[in-house]
Design a protein around this motif. Structure first.
Motif, PDB file in Angstrom:
ATOM      1  N   ILE A 167       0.838  -1.194   0.000  1.00  0.00           N
ATOM      2  CA  ILE A 167       0.000   0.000   0.000  1.00  0.00           C
ATOM      3  C   ILE A 167       0.877   1.249   0.000  1.00  0.00           C
ATOM      4  O   ILE A 167       1.972   1.263   0.586  1.00  0.00           O
ATOM      5  N   THR A 168       0.424   2.275  -0.688  1.00  0.00           N
ATOM      6  CA  THR A 168       1.111   3.569  -0.717  1.00  0.00           C
ATOM      7  C   THR A 168       0.227   4.616  -0.058  1.00  0.00           C
ATOM      8  O   THR A 168      -0.956   4.392   0.186  1.00  0.00           O
ATOM      9  N   PHE A 191      -2.720   0.910   9.508  1.00  0.00           N
ATOM     10  CA  PHE A 191      -2.109  -0.129   8.691  1.00  0.00           C
ATOM     11  C   PHE A 191      -1.077  -0.961   9.453  1.00  0.00           C
ATOM     12  O   PHE A 191      -0.455  -1.838   8.871  1.00  0.00           O
ATOM     13  N   GLY A 214      -8.135   0.252  -6.312  1.00  0.00           N
ATOM     14  CA  GLY A 214      -7.160   0.129  -5.239  1.00  0.00           C
ATOM     15  C   GLY A 214      -7.222   1.229  -4.202  1.00  0.00           C
ATOM     16  O   GLY A 214      -6.569   1.106  -3.144  1.00  0.00           O
ATOM     17  N   VAL A 265      -8.223   3.181  -1.005  1.00  0.00           N
ATOM     18  CA  VAL A 265      -8.722   2.685   0.277  1.00  0.00           C
ATOM     19  C   VAL A 265      -9.434   3.824   0.988  1.00  0.00           C
ATOM     20  O   VAL A 265      -8.797   4.772   1.466  1.00  0.00           O
ATOM     21  N   VAL A 311     -11.922  -0.989  -0.093  1.00  0.00           N
ATOM     22  CA  VAL A 311     -10.941  -0.962  -1.172  1.00  0.00           C
ATOM     23  C   VAL A 311     -11.676  -1.066  -2.495  1.00  0.00           C
ATOM     24  O   VAL A 311     -12.465  -1.997  -2.710  1.00  0.00           O
ATOM     25  N   GLY A 317      -5.080   5.443   1.661  1.00  0.00           N
ATOM     26  CA  GLY A 317      -4.014   4.685   1.022  1.00  0.00           C
ATOM     27  C   GLY A 317      -4.475   4.189  -0.338  1.00  0.00           C
ATOM     28  O   GLY A 317      -5.659   4.290  -0.690  1.00  0.00           O
ATOM     29  N   VAL A 352      -3.794   0.684  -2.749  1.00  0.00           N
ATOM     30  CA  VAL A 352      -3.197  -0.647  -2.840  1.00  0.00           C
ATOM     31  C   VAL A 352      -2.500  -0.799  -4.191  1.00  0.00           C
ATOM     32  O   VAL A 352      -3.006  -0.352  -5.229  1.00  0.00           O
ATOM     33  N   ASP A 389      -1.618  -6.317  -5.979  1.00  0.00           N
ATOM     34  CA  ASP A 389      -2.210  -6.744  -4.716  1.00  0.00           C
ATOM     35  C   ASP A 389      -3.713  -6.518  -4.671  1.00  0.00           C
ATOM     36  O   ASP A 389      -4.408  -7.116  -3.840  1.00  0.00           O
ATOM     37  N   TRP A 427      -0.720  -5.291   6.115  1.00  0.00           N
ATOM     38  CA  TRP A 427      -0.257  -4.287   5.163  1.00  0.00           C
ATOM     39  C   TRP A 427       1.254  -4.112   5.208  1.00  0.00           C
ATOM     40  O   TRP A 427       1.891  -4.333   6.224  1.00  0.00           O
ATOM     41  N   TRP A 464       3.847  -0.943   3.864  1.00  0.00           N
ATOM     42  CA  TRP A 464       4.013   0.337   3.184  1.00  0.00           C
ATOM     43  C   TRP A 464       5.053   0.224   2.079  1.00  0.00           C
ATOM     44  O   TRP A 464       6.096  -0.393   2.252  1.00  0.00           O
TER      45      TRP A 464
END
Length: 281
Positions: free
Chosen positions: A172-173, A190, A228, A230, A240, A255, A257, A261, A276, A278
């Motif tokens: 996840i970003t 997370f 993706g 969130v 999501v 976030g 994804v 993923d 999760w 990062w």
């Protein structure tokens, strides 16, 4: 060449989706698990975007002439003329043969690809069924007959079927609304595991987890959503976005994804544990 759909179950036609229509409120749609979709077409020698059947089980098709088919994605109980068949292994269906997928045992979405791909009319450049937008180029009913394209390559099997991955350490970003949370609260979102809740669908996957507190209470204006993304709901759940997600939303996005993923989450059933990791992009 046609395929006769004798029993639909929860099944739709899906391809690589429709790009470039989000400004009109039309989602990308396409296969929920893109990796399994592309695998089915590779094994059959199809073009990368050829349409397939995506099913949560209960589908049965009969060949009207000889053709190759393959099953990928969710592990399922399937039989060709009552004989069990293998996953990720192209099968020769003779005219009159019946392929039945009764139960999905692990995962959610199974892909039934056919050599040449499913043919037929497109809407906005795609044959994908958008369950949220109700865009249905190829509606399916018991007794529907689907046109099949021309075989382009040589079907190839795999020595070992591709197994679905679990939902541990989902990449996840950062999302755009981190400023709405205290830093510790955002990290805690997370750091702890979440659990998939509710029945699977193509729009989004809902997760339950630790209590989360927003620092700001101001309402957000609607903003674009992507596959993706969130979102954190007022009830403290995470949602999501999947293939048929809405193109805009008003809940904070905490976030995003990673694309590969999202496939893993699309195949997660109720009760699955999600953790999760990062990532930097």
């Amino acid at each position: 060449m046609t395929l006769l759909v004798e029993h639909v179950g929860f099944t739709t036609v899906q391809d690589a989706g429709r790009r470039g229509w989000a400004h009109l409120g039309v989602s990308h749609s396409g296969a929920a698990d893109r990796g399994s979709f592309h695998l089915a077409n590779r094994l059959l020698g199809n073009s990368t975007g050829a349409a397939v059947l995506e099913s949560a089980g209960g589908v049965a098709v009969r060949a009207t002439s000889d053709t190759f088919v393959v099953l990928t994605g969710a592990e399922c109980d399937a039989a060709l003329n009552d004989r069990p068949v293998s996953h990720c292994q192209p099968l020769l269906m003779r005219a009159g043969d019946l392929l039945r997928v009764s139960t999905v045992r692990h995962g959610v979405w199974m892909y039934l690809g056919v050599a040449g791909g499913i043919d037929g009319p497109e809407q906005l450049g795609s044959r994908s069924h958008d369950t949220l937008g109700n865009i249905v180029p190829l509606p399916l009913d018991n007794g529907s007959e689907l046109e099949v394209g021309v075989l382009q390559g040589t079907p190839l099997g795999m020595d070992t079927p591709v197994a679905l991955r679990d939902t541990e350490r989902v990449g996840i970003t950062a999302g755009p609304h981190g400023y709405m949370f205290r830093q510790d609260d955002l990290v805690d979102i997370f750091r702890q595991p979440w659990t998939v809740s509710g029945e699977p669908n193509r729009v989004g996957i809902r997760l339950m987890g630790p209590a989360v507190h927003r620092h700001f209470t101001d309402e957000l204006q609607s903003f674009p959503l992507v596959r993706g993304a969130v979102q954190l709901t007022p009830a403290g759940e995470l949602v999501v976005m999947l293939a048929d997600h809405p193109t805009t939303g008003g809940y904070p996005v905490v976030g995003v994804v990673l694309p590969l993923d999202v496939d893993r989450l699309a195949q997660a059933r109720a009760g699955a544990r999600v953790t999760w990791q990062w990532r930097q992009v």
